[in-house]
Write a protein that holds these residues in place. Structure first.
Motif, PDB file in Angstrom:
ATOM      1  N   ALA A  81     -67.635  22.338   9.243  1.00  7.99           N
ATOM      2  CA  ALA A  81     -68.047  22.929  10.516  1.00  7.99           C
ATOM      3  C   ALA A  81     -68.009  24.439  10.385  1.00  7.99           C
ATOM      4  CB  ALA A  81     -67.108  22.480  11.626  1.00  7.99           C
ATOM      5  N   ARG A  82     -68.971  25.073  11.037  1.00 10.11           N
ATOM      6  CA  ARG A  82     -68.943  26.535  11.084  1.00 10.11           C
ATOM      7  C   ARG A  82     -68.565  26.933  12.491  1.00 10.11           C
ATOM      8  NH1 ARG A  82     -72.969  29.521   7.051  1.00 10.11           N
ATOM      9  NH2 ARG A  82     -72.175  28.455   5.201  1.00 10.11           N
ATOM     10  N   ILE A  83     -67.598  27.814  12.547  1.00  9.18           N
ATOM     11  CA  ILE A  83     -67.024  28.128  13.856  1.00  9.18           C
ATOM     12  C   ILE A  83     -66.909  29.634  14.002  1.00  9.18           C
ATOM     13  CG2 ILE A  83     -64.955  27.875  15.298  1.00  9.18           C
ATOM     14  CD1 ILE A  83     -64.522  25.358  13.216  1.00  9.18           C
ATOM     15  N   ARG A  84     -67.348  30.126  15.145  1.00  7.87           N
ATOM     16  CA  ARG A  84     -67.152  31.550  15.433  1.00  7.87           C
ATOM     17  C   ARG A  84     -65.941  31.697  16.323  1.00  7.87           C
ATOM     18  NH1 ARG A  84     -72.099  33.527  17.493  1.00  7.87           N
ATOM     19  NH2 ARG A  84     -72.571  34.288  15.428  1.00  7.87           N
ATOM     20  N   LEU A  85     -65.148  32.704  15.980  1.00  8.17           N
ATOM     21  CA  LEU A  85     -63.987  32.977  16.815  1.00  8.17           C
ATOM     22  C   LEU A  85     -64.429  33.828  17.991  1.00  8.17           C
ATOM     23  CD1 LEU A  85     -61.365  33.965  14.071  1.00  8.17           C
ATOM     24  CD2 LEU A  85     -62.039  31.694  14.863  1.00  8.17           C
ATOM     25  N   LEU A  86     -64.056  33.446  19.201  1.00  2.00           N
ATOM     26  CA  LEU A  86     -64.437  34.219  20.385  1.00  2.00           C
ATOM     27  C   LEU A  86     -63.225  34.972  20.897  1.00  2.00           C
ATOM     28  CD1 LEU A  86     -66.532  31.500  22.264  1.00  2.00           C
ATOM     29  CD2 LEU A  86     -67.410  33.361  20.842  1.00  2.00           C
ATOM     30  N   GLY A  87     -63.486  36.066  21.597  1.00  2.00           N
ATOM     31  CA  GLY A  87     -62.431  36.836  22.222  1.00  2.00           C
ATOM     32  C   GLY A  87     -61.403  37.297  21.213  1.00  2.00           C
ATOM     33  N   LYS A  88     -60.133  37.052  21.510  1.00  2.00           N
ATOM     34  CA  LYS A  88     -59.100  37.557  20.630  1.00  2.00           C
ATOM     35  C   LYS A  88     -58.583  36.489  19.682  1.00  2.00           C
ATOM     36  CE  LYS A  88     -57.542  41.377  23.474  1.00  2.00           C
ATOM     37  NZ  LYS A  88     -56.548  41.821  24.479  1.00  2.00           N
ATOM     38  N   SER A  89     -59.308  35.395  19.588  1.00  2.00           N
ATOM     39  CA  SER A  89     -58.856  34.307  18.728  1.00  2.00           C
ATOM     40  C   SER A  89     -58.736  34.757  17.278  1.00  2.00           C
ATOM     41  CB  SER A  89     -59.858  33.141  18.776  1.00  2.00           C
ATOM     42  OG  SER A  89     -60.115  32.786  20.107  1.00  2.00           O
ATOM     43  N   THR A  90     -57.762  34.184  16.591  1.00  2.00           N
ATOM     44  CA  THR A  90     -57.564  34.508  15.188  1.00  2.00           C
ATOM     45  C   THR A  90     -57.707  33.219  14.391  1.00  2.00           C
ATOM     46  OG1 THR A  90     -55.215  34.016  15.276  1.00  2.00           O
ATOM     47  CG2 THR A  90     -55.877  36.285  15.796  1.00  2.00           C
ATOM     48  N   PRO A  91     -57.824  33.322  13.085  1.00  2.00           N
ATOM     49  CA  PRO A  91     -57.883  32.099  12.264  1.00  2.00           C
ATOM     50  C   PRO A  91     -56.670  31.202  12.506  1.00  2.00           C
ATOM     51  CG  PRO A  91     -58.463  34.001  10.959  1.00  2.00           C
ATOM     52  CD  PRO A  91     -58.031  34.529  12.283  1.00  2.00           C
ATOM     53  N   ASN A  92     -55.545  31.809  12.759  1.00  2.00           N
ATOM     54  CA  ASN A  92     -54.345  31.005  13.040  1.00  2.00           C
ATOM     55  C   ASN A  92     -54.513  30.161  14.291  1.00  2.00           C
ATOM     56  OD1 ASN A  92     -52.907  31.626  10.851  1.00  2.00           O
ATOM     57  ND2 ASN A  92     -51.446  33.023  11.850  1.00  2.00           N
ATOM     58  N   ASP A  93     -55.115  30.794  15.331  1.00  2.00           N
ATOM     59  CA  ASP A  93     -55.374  30.048  16.581  1.00  2.00           C
ATOM     60  C   ASP A  93     -56.280  28.863  16.295  1.00  2.00           C
ATOM     61  OD1 ASP A  93     -53.918  31.985  17.833  1.00  2.00           O
ATOM     62  OD2 ASP A  93     -55.692  33.151  18.468  1.00  2.00           O
ATOM     63  N   LEU A  94     -57.263  29.092  15.425  1.00  2.00           N
ATOM     64  CA  LEU A  94     -58.210  28.035  15.093  1.00  2.00           C
ATOM     65  C   LEU A  94     -57.478  26.871  14.449  1.00  2.00           C
ATOM     66  CD1 LEU A  94     -61.092  26.926  14.766  1.00  2.00           C
ATOM     67  CD2 LEU A  94     -61.256  28.187  12.620  1.00  2.00           C
ATOM     68  N   LEU A  95     -56.616  27.202  13.468  1.00  2.00           N
ATOM     69  CA  LEU A  95     -55.863  26.147  12.788  1.00  2.00           C
ATOM     70  C   LEU A  95     -54.979  25.390  13.786  1.00  2.00           C
ATOM     71  CD1 LEU A  95     -54.881  27.777   9.381  1.00  2.00           C
ATOM     72  CD2 LEU A  95     -56.438  25.870   9.779  1.00  2.00           C
ATOM     73  N   ALA A  96     -54.319  26.159  14.653  1.00  2.00           N
ATOM     74  CA  ALA A  96     -53.434  25.536  15.642  1.00  2.00           C
ATOM     75  C   ALA A  96     -54.187  24.563  16.539  1.00  2.00           C
ATOM     76  CB  ALA A  96     -52.754  26.621  16.487  1.00  2.00           C
ATOM     77  N   ALA A  97     -55.436  24.946  16.863  1.00  2.00           N
ATOM     78  CA  ALA A  97     -56.212  24.110  17.770  1.00  2.00           C
ATOM     79  C   ALA A  97     -56.672  22.812  17.104  1.00  2.00           C
ATOM     80  CB  ALA A  97     -57.437  24.890  18.282  1.00  2.00           C
ATOM     81  N   VAL A  98     -57.047  22.899  15.837  1.00  2.00           N
ATOM     82  CA  VAL A  98     -57.626  21.701  15.218  1.00  2.00           C
ATOM     83  C   VAL A  98     -56.604  20.810  14.503  1.00  2.00           C
ATOM     84  CG1 VAL A  98     -59.914  22.731  14.979  1.00  2.00           C
ATOM     85  CG2 VAL A  98     -58.292  22.874  13.077  1.00  2.00           C
ATOM     86  N   LEU A  99     -55.464  21.369  14.119  1.00  2.00           N
ATOM     87  CA  LEU A  99     -54.490  20.586  13.355  1.00  2.00           C
ATOM     88  C   LEU A  99     -54.097  19.265  14.029  1.00  2.00           C
ATOM     89  CD1 LEU A  99     -52.143  23.193  11.628  1.00  2.00           C
ATOM     90  CD2 LEU A  99     -53.638  21.497  10.546  1.00  2.00           C
ATOM     91  N   PRO A 100     -53.939  19.247  15.357  1.00  2.00           N
ATOM     92  CA  PRO A 100     -53.538  17.972  15.990  1.00  2.00           C
ATOM     93  C   PRO A 100     -54.603  16.890  15.837  1.00  2.00           C
ATOM     94  CG  PRO A 100     -53.240  19.830  17.481  1.00  2.00           C
ATOM     95  CD  PRO A 100     -53.955  20.345  16.299  1.00  2.00           C
ATOM     96  N   VAL A 101     -55.882  17.225  15.663  1.00  2.00           N
ATOM     97  CA  VAL A 101     -56.928  16.192  15.672  1.00  2.00           C
ATOM     98  C   VAL A 101     -57.576  15.963  14.316  1.00  2.00           C
ATOM     99  CG1 VAL A 101     -57.493  16.479  18.126  1.00  2.00           C
ATOM    100  CG2 VAL A 101     -58.659  17.887  16.401  1.00  2.00           C
ATOM    101  N   ALA A 102     -57.279  16.831  13.384  1.00  2.00           N
ATOM    102  CA  ALA A 102     -57.973  16.672  12.098  1.00  2.00           C
ATOM    103  C   ALA A 102     -57.059  17.088  10.957  1.00  2.00           C
ATOM    104  CB  ALA A 102     -59.242  17.525  12.072  1.00  2.00           C
ATOM    105  N   GLU A 103     -57.410  16.593   9.784  1.00  2.00           N
ATOM    106  CA  GLU A 103     -56.655  16.981   8.596  1.00  2.00           C
ATOM    107  C   GLU A 103     -57.452  18.070   7.886  1.00  2.00           C
ATOM    108  OE1 GLU A 103     -56.103  13.791   5.813  1.00  2.00           O
ATOM    109  OE2 GLU A 103     -55.431  15.189   4.269  1.00  2.00           O
ATOM    110  N   VAL A 104     -56.954  19.308   7.944  1.00  2.00           N
ATOM    111  CA  VAL A 104     -57.707  20.438   7.399  1.00  2.00           C
ATOM    112  C   VAL A 104     -57.644  20.435   5.872  1.00  2.00           C
ATOM    113  CG1 VAL A 104     -57.844  22.947   7.258  1.00  2.00           C
ATOM    114  CG2 VAL A 104     -57.378  21.842   9.449  1.00  2.00           C
ATOM    115  N   VAL A 105     -58.795  20.501   5.263  1.00  2.00           N
ATOM    116  CA  VAL A 105     -58.857  20.533   3.798  1.00  2.00           C
ATOM    117  C   VAL A 105     -59.020  21.971   3.304  1.00  2.00           C
ATOM    118  CG1 VAL A 105     -60.159  19.755   1.789  1.00  2.00           C
ATOM    119  CG2 VAL A 105     -59.849  18.235   3.737  1.00  2.00           C
TER     120      VAL A 105
END
Lengths: 457, 313
Positions: free
Chosen positions: B259-283
């Protein structure tokens, strides 16, 4: 300056090395000499033999074989005891030696007929016809003198010929011997030479510029030398090609001329000194002496020996003539060549040059056309103004030079030409350096004007 | 340190401003890309550097001082519109052009022989240019540009019109020249060659320099904040997890999903990981660095965002 020299070298060598250069250098002298030689040879060998059978119905004590003087190895007369019809029939037979029948009717004088008739099977040519006619006229003339008791010898002795030697007097009161014919021919010849040189080589400069622009090599070159150096190198290089060509052409023409003269004349056992222009030939408009560069005007001057022309020719002011010729030749070429270069730089191909060439060619052609009037009246207003105005002066002034031109006029004209040359070169340089880098754009006069004000360096 | 500096160059033509206070700084020994759309003013600038035309105002500094006419001998120029005398022989012509750059006849001839051997074209010496193919002609032009061993090479669209083999030959020769300490400026539309060859670039647009700098720094500075995430798991939950703070641009199902994802506002890569970790296994997660092509298009077409097309590394 070193780089300009390298450019001049290339422009010069790349042209002189081409076979076409040598063809164009050698061919015209061959054509000129060959053609003149043929004309002269034909004129001299006009003497094909005519045998004329004379049928005389008029006074046979006046016209007979004794009074009809044969033209040595040319025209022979035999009075035949035949009627007109019979004589014509006899002459027209294939086996007959006669080439013509001259019929003198009974009413030659008495009935006021004043006509003699010539029937021929082989065209006698204008010279022969003229001679036959004058032969009869001579007999009538002598007879008439005798009849009126006038001594023929006295008449001949009273016919005194004089030569008109016109002398131009220069400002210091010194006499200068001139011959108008020579002045005209020399002036016009020089004017033609300059006119052709400017045109031929000016256009070559223009083509060269277009070639470099179309090839796109120009941008590589102007990253090493300044555009002005390139333009100047091209103009000078091509000018030197032209000079080389003209010097070679003149040398070839003279060389061939001397060769042809010896060849043609020796085969006819005639030396140049003995040539007098035959009235018949002169009327045909054949200039016998173009071969040697001495031009004899036909008609009035027909019996003046060649030596006098040589004399008048040698009396011309050669120092002034040569200096002026070289000056106008060079500056005329330089002035026009820089303008041609500017035109070449402004276009993408030769067909687009038309609109810009017109203002260049008009003064040049005008100067050339006007030379014929200037020849007649070298010091008239046309001659004066044309020879002062720099765009026409290289051609027009040269026509006047052999007649003698007041020094102030010459200096004024030369000064103006040199100044204009500096100006046009500057102007052309400005147009050139912008033009050579403009591709694929049709340029207008207005656009050209703007280029003059672009800042470069 | 800088071999060539152009300061506030202005060049006006009758009806338009070709260069409007353009400045570039070319470090010694680098390959410098001059980029810009057609008509931006690149060729005008290159002509001024080559002293073919002069600027209306501004300075060209070469080797720390104002450029002078003799400097042309230290510059080699391959114009975009290039050609040679059609009727002139190859060798003769190349010697002529070398001499115009200040070489002696003998020296030009000697160097040319070496070049002709190197490029395997000795048999062409006595041929006329018009007898050569277009590619061969371009080789000759390239050699002529290098013949006087200039310190600064300026190449306007050097690769246009070359077949891939010759283009490669020239690319390698340019790299060799760089290794020998020469400075190279070249203008091009070919962005992949920019990434491959250039150390520094300047982007000229509408007569102005709108960007100048080191290629890597430029690319870093123009990161659009887009990340590529590889994961295992289903897309439904993944999409829901990105509800706020992120924008899902593109998704590709597979093993793993991408997936390609743009970070909006003040989001950081860490926020992105935090958001998806509960629902997916990040490779894997990596940030997309824009290619010069994207940067070029985005800056020139005036869009603030990089167009989401054809992302490469």
């Amino acid at each position: 300056m070193g780089k300009t020299r390298i450019i001049i070298q290339r422009e010069y060598l790349s042209r002189v090395k081409k076979p076409s250069f040598w063809v164009m250098t050698i061919l015209p002298p061959f054509l000129i000499i060959g053609f003149s030689a043929i004309v002269i040879w034909l004129a001299l060998s006009e003497k094909s033999v005519s045998r004329v059978a004379v049928v005389n119905e008029w006074n046979d004590s006046l016209i007979n074989e004794r009074t009809l003087i044969d033209d040595k190895d040319h025209i022979y007369y035999d009075v035949v005891p035949l009627g007109r019809e019979e004589a014509i029939k006899m002459m027209s037979e294939k086996s007959s030696d006669y080439t013509a029948v001259l019929y003198i009717p009974a009413n030659l004088i008495e009935g006021g007929g004043r006509q003699i008739h010539l029937y021929f099977k082989k065209t006698p040519g204008m010279v022969a016809e003229e001679r036959i006619k004058s032969n009869i006229e001579r007999i009538l003339y002598q007879n008439q003198l005798e009849y009126n008791g006038i001594d023929l010898k006295k008449v001949e002795a009273s016919r005194i010929k004089v030569n008109l030697l016109s002398r131009k007097v220069d400002e210091s009161g010194k006499e200068v011997e001139t011959k108008t014919g020579i002045n005209m021919a020399l002036g016009f010849g020089m004017a033609i030479l300059i006119y052709m040189f400017i045109f031929l080589y000016g256009v070559q400069v223009m083509r060269g510029v277009i070639e470099e622009k179309v090839n796109r090599i120009v941008e590589i070159i102007v990253s090493s030398v300044r555009p002005f150096q390139l333009m100047l190198g091209k103009i000078i290089g091509i000018g030197m090609v032209g000079l080389t060509q003209i010097v070679l052409m003149i040398a070839f023409t003279f060389g061939l001329g001397i060769f042809a003269q010896n060849f043609v004349l020796s085969s006819k056992n005639i030396t140049p000194e003995t040539i007098k222009v035959d009235p018949g030939i002169a009327k045909m408009g054949v200039n016998m002496n173009t071969l040697e560069g001495k031009v004899v005007q036909s008609g009035s001057a027909s019996n003046i020996p060649v030596q006098e022309y040589i004399h008048a020719f040698l009396n011309l002011d050669f120092v002034t003539i040569i200096i002026s010729f070289v000056f106008y030749f060079l500056f005329g070429y330089l002035l026009y060549a820089s303008l041609f270069a500017a035109v070449g730089s402004a276009v993408d191909n030769e067909t687009d040059t038309q609109q810009f060439l017109l203002p260049l060619t008009i003064p040049l052609i005008l100067g050339f056309v006007a030379s014929q009037f200037i020849m007649q009246d070298p010091e008239g207003p046309v001659g004066f103004w044309m020879s002062i105005f720099p765009l026409t002066s290289p051609v027009a002034m040269l026509v006047r030079i052999p007649f003698g031109v007041p020094l102030w006029q010459l200096l004024l004209s030369m000064g103006l030409l040199a100044l204009t040359f500096v100006f046009t070169t500057w102007l052309a340089g400005k147009i050139y350096r912008t033009g050579i880098l403009m591709y694929g754009k049709k340029v207008s006069w207005k656009e050209l004007g703007k280029w003059l004000f672009y800042k470069n360096h | 340190m800088h071999l060539l500096v152009c300061e506030d160059i202005v060049k006006k033509y009758s009806n338009h401003l070709a260069l409007d206070r353009v400045s570039i700084h070319v470090p010694r020994g680098c390959v410098y890309g001059l980029l810009g759309p057609n008509g931006a003013g690149k060729t005008s600038l290159i002509r001024i550097i080559n002293q073919i035309t002069g600027p209306d105002s501004g300075n060209v500094m070469f080797d720390g001082r104002k450029i002078v006419a003799d400097d042309t001998a230290r510059v080699g120029y391959l114009p975009e519109e290039r050609g040679l005398y059609k009727k002139m022989k190859v060798g003769e012509q190349a010697v002529y052009l070398g001499r115009l750059k200040g070489l002696s006849k003998a020296e030009a001839r000697k160097r040319l022989k070496e070049w002709f051997e190197k490029f395997e074209m000795t048999a062409w010496w006595d041929k006329k240019i018009e007898e050569l193919s277009k590619g061969m002609q371009q080789k000759v032009q390239f050699i002529v540009t290098l013949l006087h061993d200039p310190e600064l090479l300026i190449l306007d669209e050097p690769f246009s019109g070359f077949d891939p083999i010759n283009a490669n030959l020239i690319k390698n020769e340019l790299l060799e020249q760089k290794k020998r300490g020469k400075t190279i400026i070249f203008s091009t539309h070919n962005m992949s060659s920019v990434e491959e060859l250039c150390d520094e670039i300047a982007l000229i647009h509408k007569s102005k320099t709108i960007l100048e700098g080191n290629v890597n720094e430029v690319r870093q500075a123009h990161k659009p904040g887009i990340f590529e995430l590889e994961f295992k798991g289903n897309f439904m939950g993944f999409t829901n997890a990105l509800w706020t703070g992120f924008e899902l641009l593109e998704k590709t199902e597979g093993k793993p999903n991408k997936a390609r994802i743009r970070l909006l506002g003040k989001s950081t890569p860490n926020d992105l990981l935090a958001a998806v970790l509960p629902v997916a296994e990040v490779v894997g997660l990596r940030e997309i660095i824009p290619g010069m092509n994207e940067i070029f298009i985005s800056l020139v077409s005036g869009k603030t965002e990089a167009a989401p097309v054809n992302f490469t590394e």
